[in-house]
Design an enzyme around this catalytic site. Structure first.
Site, short mmCIF file in Angstrom:
data_model
loop_
_atom_site.label_atom_id
_atom_site.label_comp_id
_atom_site.label_asym_id
_atom_site.label_seq_id
_atom_site.Cartn_x
_atom_site.Cartn_y
_atom_site.Cartn_z
CE LYS A 33 -8.30 -3.45 5.73
NZ LYS A 33 -8.32 -4.66 4.90
CG ASP B 185 -3.24 4.06 4.44
OD1 ASP B 185 -4.25 3.88 5.14
OD2 ASP B 185 -2.96 3.34 3.45
CD1 TRP C 241 -1.77 -2.28 2.13
CD2 TRP C 241 -2.61 -1.79 0.13
NE1 TRP C 241 -2.58 -3.32 1.75
CE2 TRP C 241 -3.11 -3.05 0.52
CE3 TRP C 241 -3.01 -1.28 -1.12
CZ2 TRP C 241 -3.98 -3.81 -0.26
CZ3 TRP C 241 -3.87 -2.03 -1.91
CH2 TRP C 241 -4.34 -3.27 -1.48
#
Length: 352
Positions: A190, A166, A98
């Site tokens: 999540k 992030d 990511w």
């Protein structure tokens, strides 16, 4: 009962699921799926959700909370656009897939990207340390937890440079000092709510200060801030369920209580991995993630038998990411300690 160790889906308390399901049938006379996002009922939900984020994370004055769309993948672009400053140069710490994608998006809009540090040399199995952060960058970006590799920043970088993070896979899992950051962003799916919403916590000082020649309207955080997350139709159901989860979190000890539970879950499974000769961890011990525990069998010929054992116990989602293999136990906030105990029992019985 199923024990969900999946890395991607939303795992929420059963009480939240029940309230969310009821609202699909009746939310003040309409289904939550058909209510107008401009209605007083939903505007109140949006406002409460934003306020509950501030309560849960002790967000100080001078920050705006937004619920937008596009996931962290769009956030890579949004943060790069909005944080572009006089240097048109940004620093990134590369700790996995990511972070790599975030670097790609920043380069794509013309930012001069400096890879401050990387753990790619060892398959992203550790968090880089001891790196120098140049002062001639507009911001430093990093990913706090790495779902694929199973690593996590235990201490955030200390710098006078604006900080962007992030936090998609570990936000609300532990206490943080929001004042250290200029932008925090996180996909909801999540620890917060169903996929569809992305949370942004933005320092007001950076809004409207980008030096980019043109920012598409939807990617301009200043526009969203002025519209209170209502520039376009927001992800109504995702925000609604996220707010239910935030309510539940605050009523049950908040992030502080969740952090203790997460620590207990992580300690239990890592102890088992370290003591059981059939298993081994795949990351540096000091950088192990509390959210995504990655491990493998010391004898891979036993893979099919182990898969059968955990499947028989009602465990789902334990296979590692396709790019790395092995196993991955994702233990987001709502996964109970009892589910981790089931997995540990399977591992210990498999050894016997």
């Amino acid at each position: 009962m199923k024990h969900n160790f999946g890395a991607g889906p939303c795992i929420l308390p059963q009480e939240v699921f029940k309230k969310a399901a009821a609202a699909v049938i009746d939310f003040n006379g309409l289904s939550i799926l058909e209510v107008s996002h401009r209605s007083a009922d939903f505007v109140a939900v949006m406002e409460e959700a934003r306020e509950n984020v501030k309560k849960a994370l002790n967000v100080p004055a001078g920050y705006t909370v937004l619920f937008l769309q596009g996931g962290a993948s769009l956030g890579f672009l949004i943060t790069a656009y909005n944080m572009m400053g006089k240097h048109k140069r940004a620093g990134y710490i590369n700790t996995g897939t990511w972070a790599t994608n975030a670097i790609k998006e920043a380069k794509g809009i013309g930012l001069d990207v400096v890879e401050i540090a990387s753990s790619q040399d060892k398959g992203f199995s550790y968090i880089p340390k001891g790196f120098e952060i140049p002062e001639d960058i507009d911001f430093l970006h990093f990913t706090s937890n790495n779902t694929i590799a199973g690593t996590q920043f235990k201490d955030f970088p200390k710098t006078n440079v604006p900080l962007v993070c992030d936090m998609s896979s570990d936000i609300f899992s532990k206490e943080i000092n929001v004042a250290d950051f200029d932008i925090i962003y996180a996909g909801a799916q999540k620890n917060l709510g169903p996929a569809g919403a992305t949370l942004y916590i933005v320092k007001d000082e950076i809004l409207g200060k980008s030096t980019a020649e043109h920012i598409p309207s939807y990617l301009d955080l200043a526009i969203h801030a002025k519209k209170d997350s209502m520039f376009n139709t927001p992800p109504v159901y995702s925000v609604f369920v996220a707010n239910l989860n935030l309510q539940h979190m605050l009523e049950n000890g908040g992030v502080q209580a969740i952090a203790k539970e997460n620590q207990a879950k992580a300690e239990l499974i890592y102890k088992t991995i370290d003591e059981n000769p059939l298993f081994e961890g795949t990351t540096a011990v000091e950088d192990r993630s509390e959210m995504n525990v990655t491990f493998r069998l010391t004898d891979e010929s036993l893979t099919d038998k182990f898969n059968a054992a955990w499947n028989a116990a009602g465990i789902v989602g334990l296979k590692g990411h396709r790019s790395v293999g092995g196993f991955r136990a994702s233990m987001y906030n709502a996964l109970p300690l009892s589910s981790v105990e089931v997995l540990v029992d399977v591992m210990n019985n498999f050894n016997k």
